[in-house]
Design an enzyme around this catalytic site. Sequence first.
Site, PDB file in Angstrom:
ATOM      1  N   LYS A 114       0.827  -1.201   0.000  1.00  0.00           N
ATOM      2  CA  LYS A 114       0.000   0.000   0.000  1.00  0.00           C
ATOM      3  C   LYS A 114       0.866   1.257   0.000  1.00  0.00           C
ATOM      4  CE  LYS A 114      -3.885   1.854   2.756  1.00  0.00           C
ATOM      5  NZ  LYS A 114      -4.700   1.568   3.967  1.00  0.00           N
ATOM      6  N   SER A 195      -9.453   1.876   3.294  1.00  0.00           N
ATOM      7  CA  SER A 195      -8.594   2.697   2.464  1.00  0.00           C
ATOM      8  C   SER A 195      -7.616   1.880   1.636  1.00  0.00           C
ATOM      9  CB  SER A 195      -7.826   3.699   3.344  1.00  0.00           C
ATOM     10  OG  SER A 195      -6.927   3.017   4.207  1.00  0.00           O
ATOM     11  N   SER A 219      -9.972  -0.786   7.189  1.00  0.00           N
ATOM     12  CA  SER A 219      -9.319  -0.581   5.892  1.00  0.00           C
ATOM     13  C   SER A 219      -8.621  -1.800   5.298  1.00  0.00           C
ATOM     14  CB  SER A 219      -8.328   0.576   5.980  1.00  0.00           C
ATOM     15  OG  SER A 219      -9.023   1.790   6.130  1.00  0.00           O
TER      16      SER A 219
END
Length: 549
Positions: A114, A195, A219
């Site tokens: 990420k 997210s 997330s």
Amino acid sequence: MLHWSKWFLVPFLSVATTASGSGSWPNGTTDCKCVSPSLIEATTAELQEGLMKGCFSSVDLVNAYVTRIHEVNSTLHMVLEVNPDAWDIARQFDLERKHGRVRGPLHGLPILVKGNIGTEDKMETAAGSYALVGAKVAADSTVVKKLRQAGVVILGKTSLSEWANFRSLNGSNGWNAEGGQTYAAYYPKQDPSGSSSGSGVAADLGLALAALGTETSGSILSPSENNNIVGIKPTVGLTSRYMVIPISERQDTIGPMARTVKDAAMILQAIAGPDRNDNYTLASPFGSHLPNYLAACKLSGLKGKRIGIPRNVINTLDASSEPIVSAFEAAVSVISQAGATIVDNANFTGYDAYLNTMVPEAVIAADFISDIASYLSKLKTNPNNLHNLEDIRRFTQQSPLEDYPSRDTGVWDMALGAGINNTSPEFWPMHLQSLYYAEEGGLTGALSRNKLDAVILPTALAWDIPAIIGSPGITVPLGSFPEGTPIEYNTRGDLVEKAPGIPFGISFLGPRWSEESLIGMAYAFEQKTLVREKLQRYIEPRSDLSNTL
């Protein structure tokens, strides 16, 4: 960071480049049949078998995955950047394999991380914001360092909701200034959830073996659900957060997002463990002697377990979620038939009060004000001279690239307006009040009162209460919305939240440090249902390992 360019001088001798041809073993014997697995479902075991037999190399895998990324990235925008060093690193791992050194089950396999997870290399660590583009971390994040030590090729950075969904009150999941809007693959303009949006989409589409995500509150679990994959949200402190852009030291955690429970368990094994740079990891009861998470993957993982259902939480779903409730009830039958004892009405007694308070959000906001300033102070280079949240907000509001004011800074405005950080005298009483909703009034109370091993919930409802106390959860594919489902959009009106074919999941939740037990339960359920392979995407990469060799 090592420089791998010298390995250009040592050509890797690849063999057996067709899906059906003969390969050779490392010792030179031949007539070993090669089958190139389809990358959209390829497991660690299948890829390692092909590497071991010499059917393909790690460089071949990098080439195939990057080809797949380029096929769909202009439509779905799930990868921010490909690591320009990926090929050199793969050559190094191929060379190690050739000389008999295999570091472990992940050796030579590409994984994406990420965009808020620090890498000391040529890639950005910017959480999708131009505020941090060009800023350089002082070291690899600990989780990336551990992956590299395990022989993983860090393939690139995945897109995310900007600042890990901690900026706007009117934003959209998966949007950031750096990479634009990420979409999931099951319906046009599908909400990927946030997210860890890009990590979810990339893992689902086989753009790497798997991806790392981060979770503060939902997330990992939520984008894993929306993208028909497995996500493990570890106990806060099981995986180090060092050199990861923070939100809350009390809730942030890093975990794997993969297509199978086994693959996720293997990656968790590689990234978990104590780190002197993150004192939360020093509270782990395991020290450096972790449980064997892969060995926990047994078909008997549900047998003898007491599993509770917080019915009062499920009853908050509206009529449009009936397909989720129906699939959940069918799952309860599967779990019961697998030997678990189901305890209904293992309720979260403080849930109604939780739904009517903003105290947990205030705790996260206070943490962020302190923790982001600490992170910024550790940067090796900081081109925009940002030292605190006020600086970040000022940059964002003044930069045309940040889509302000169309996407506001409402979360930051509220955090700064409260005037509290996590060293303020008001903070600790507020934190203790927040803990009630997850402890006695939430998950901990339900587990202890009913003598439970775990709680199960539809993933859409599973993440917020465990987030408060940093306890673990695992989501597994459960089903998808049926034909005829009315289309529902997010509040901004730019993403489809519900529509035919959009996936949803079921989560197994337990006390802190219970990953081993949860993995066993999740694996047993996964193997008895195999939901993932039954769902259909509207878009997939067409290239595969077999036609890129």
